[in-house]
Design a protein around this motif. Structure first.
Motif, short mmCIF file in Angstrom:
data_model
loop_
_atom_site.label_atom_id
_atom_site.label_comp_id
_atom_site.label_asym_id
_atom_site.label_seq_id
_atom_site.Cartn_x
_atom_site.Cartn_y
_atom_site.Cartn_z
N LEU A 59 62.86 7.34 59.83
CA LEU A 59 63.51 6.09 59.45
C LEU A 59 63.49 5.14 60.63
O LEU A 59 63.47 5.58 61.79
N ILE A 60 63.52 3.85 60.35
CA ILE A 60 63.54 2.84 61.41
C ILE A 60 64.72 1.91 61.18
O ILE A 60 64.93 1.43 60.07
N ASP A 61 65.47 1.66 62.26
CA ASP A 61 66.59 0.72 62.23
C ASP A 61 66.50 -0.12 63.49
O ASP A 61 66.84 0.34 64.58
N GLY A 62 65.98 -1.35 63.35
CA GLY A 62 65.79 -2.21 64.52
C GLY A 62 64.74 -1.63 65.44
O GLY A 62 63.63 -1.33 65.01
N ASP A 63 65.11 -1.42 66.71
CA ASP A 63 64.16 -0.86 67.68
C ASP A 63 64.36 0.65 67.88
O ASP A 63 63.85 1.23 68.83
N THR A 64 65.09 1.27 66.95
CA THR A 64 65.38 2.70 67.05
C THR A 64 64.82 3.43 65.83
O THR A 64 65.02 3.02 64.69
N GLY A 65 64.13 4.52 66.11
CA GLY A 65 63.65 5.39 65.05
C GLY A 65 64.56 6.59 64.92
O GLY A 65 65.30 6.93 65.85
N ARG A 66 64.55 7.20 63.77
CA ARG A 66 65.35 8.38 63.53
C ARG A 66 64.47 9.44 62.87
O ARG A 66 63.77 9.16 61.90
N ILE A 67 64.53 10.64 63.41
CA ILE A 67 63.84 11.79 62.82
C ILE A 67 64.92 12.67 62.21
O ILE A 67 65.89 13.02 62.88
N GLY A 68 64.76 13.00 60.95
CA GLY A 68 65.78 13.80 60.29
C GLY A 68 65.18 14.74 59.27
O GLY A 68 63.98 14.73 59.02
N ARG A 69 66.06 15.53 58.67
CA ARG A 69 65.68 16.47 57.63
C ARG A 69 64.48 17.32 58.07
O ARG A 69 63.57 17.59 57.30
N ILE A 70 64.50 17.73 59.33
CA ILE A 70 63.43 18.55 59.88
C ILE A 70 63.64 19.99 59.39
O ILE A 70 64.70 20.58 59.64
N CYS A 71 62.67 20.52 58.69
CA CYS A 71 62.81 21.91 58.25
C CYS A 71 61.45 22.59 58.20
O CYS A 71 60.42 21.95 57.97
N VAL A 72 61.49 23.89 58.44
CA VAL A 72 60.29 24.71 58.45
C VAL A 72 60.56 25.93 57.58
O VAL A 72 61.61 26.57 57.69
N ALA A 73 59.63 26.24 56.70
CA ALA A 73 59.74 27.41 55.83
C ALA A 73 59.84 28.67 56.67
O ALA A 73 59.25 28.77 57.75
N ARG A 74 60.57 29.63 56.17
CA ARG A 74 60.82 30.87 56.91
C ARG A 74 59.52 31.50 57.44
O ARG A 74 59.47 31.94 58.58
N ALA A 75 58.47 31.51 56.64
CA ALA A 75 57.21 32.15 57.04
C ALA A 75 56.54 31.44 58.21
O ALA A 75 55.70 32.04 58.90
N ALA A 76 56.90 30.18 58.48
CA ALA A 76 56.26 29.42 59.55
C ALA A 76 57.16 29.23 60.76
O ALA A 76 56.78 28.55 61.72
N ARG A 77 58.34 29.81 60.75
CA ARG A 77 59.26 29.65 61.88
C ARG A 77 58.76 30.46 63.08
O ARG A 77 58.15 31.51 62.94
N GLY A 78 59.02 29.91 64.26
CA GLY A 78 58.61 30.59 65.48
C GLY A 78 57.16 30.37 65.85
O GLY A 78 56.65 31.00 66.77
N THR A 79 56.49 29.48 65.14
CA THR A 79 55.07 29.24 65.38
C THR A 79 54.80 27.97 66.18
O THR A 79 53.65 27.68 66.50
N GLY A 80 55.85 27.19 66.46
CA GLY A 80 55.68 25.90 67.13
C GLY A 80 55.60 24.74 66.15
O GLY A 80 55.49 23.59 66.57
N LEU A 81 55.67 25.03 64.86
CA LEU A 81 55.56 23.96 63.87
C LEU A 81 56.72 22.97 63.96
O LEU A 81 56.51 21.77 63.85
N GLY A 82 57.93 23.45 64.17
CA GLY A 82 59.07 22.54 64.29
C GLY A 82 58.87 21.54 65.42
O GLY A 82 59.07 20.34 65.24
N ALA A 83 58.42 22.03 66.57
CA ALA A 83 58.14 21.15 67.71
C ALA A 83 57.02 20.18 67.37
O ALA A 83 57.08 19.00 67.71
N ALA A 84 55.99 20.66 66.67
CA ALA A 84 54.87 19.79 66.30
C ALA A 84 55.33 18.68 65.36
O ALA A 84 54.89 17.53 65.49
N LEU A 85 56.21 18.99 64.42
CA LEU A 85 56.73 17.96 63.51
C LEU A 85 57.51 16.90 64.29
O LEU A 85 57.33 15.69 64.07
N VAL A 86 58.35 17.33 65.22
CA VAL A 86 59.13 16.39 66.03
C VAL A 86 58.20 15.54 66.89
O VAL A 86 58.33 14.31 66.95
N GLN A 87 57.23 16.16 67.55
CA GLN A 87 56.31 15.42 68.41
C GLN A 87 55.46 14.44 67.60
O GLN A 87 55.21 13.32 68.05
#
Length: 139
Positions: A59-87
């Motif tokens: 989401l974007i509000d002015g000059d600030t972005g927001r990352i939310g609702r970050i989730c990774v399926a159980r089978a893909a946890r611990g693989t670095g996917l969460g970090a990749a989504l954030v990056q």
């Protein structure tokens, strides 16, 4: 695990992942999970061999972005996917010329986000019965 992250074309797969992770696994009430921001957000969707395994909402509000609702399926946890989504989200928000990115982190996950360059910027607050910290990163 080899994933691809793209902008979701619709919300069905995004909502299915969020239902599994937030509502079913974490016990978030449906009324707290679904809001009117989904329609104005960019939704990232990660797939492995065509199967949706992770998502995040931008989401974007002015000059600030927001990352939310970050989730990774159980089978893909611990693989670095969460970090990749954030990056990926950070890169997309930076490309929009934004100056700051924020997110609400579950308290147990603040260390994860600190490793990605975020800093706690507020007190603990309750979101859907789960303790969170507001965190931010200058872009």
């Amino acid at each position: 695990m080899n994933w691809q992250i793209e902008e979701a074309e619709g919300l069905d797969e995004v909502h299915a992942l969020r239902r599994t992770v937030f509502i079913e696994e974490q016990g978030v009430p449906e009324a707290d999970e679904w809001d009117d921001l989904d329609g104005s957000a960019v939704h990232l969707l990660a797939r492995v061999d065509g199967v949706p395994v992770g998502t995040a909402r931008l989401l974007i509000d002015g000059d600030t972005g927001r990352i939310g609702r970050i989730c990774v399926a159980r089978a893909a946890r611990g693989t670095g996917l969460g970090a990749a989504l954030v990056q990926d989200g950070i890169a997309r928000l930076r490309a929009q010329g934004l100056r700051m990115v924020r997110l609400g982190a579950q308290v147990h996950a603040t260390g994860f986000y600190e490793k990605l360059g975020f800093a706690v910027c507020g007190p603990v607050y309750d979101d859907a019965g789960i303790d969170h910290h507001e965190m931010e990163q200058t872009l």
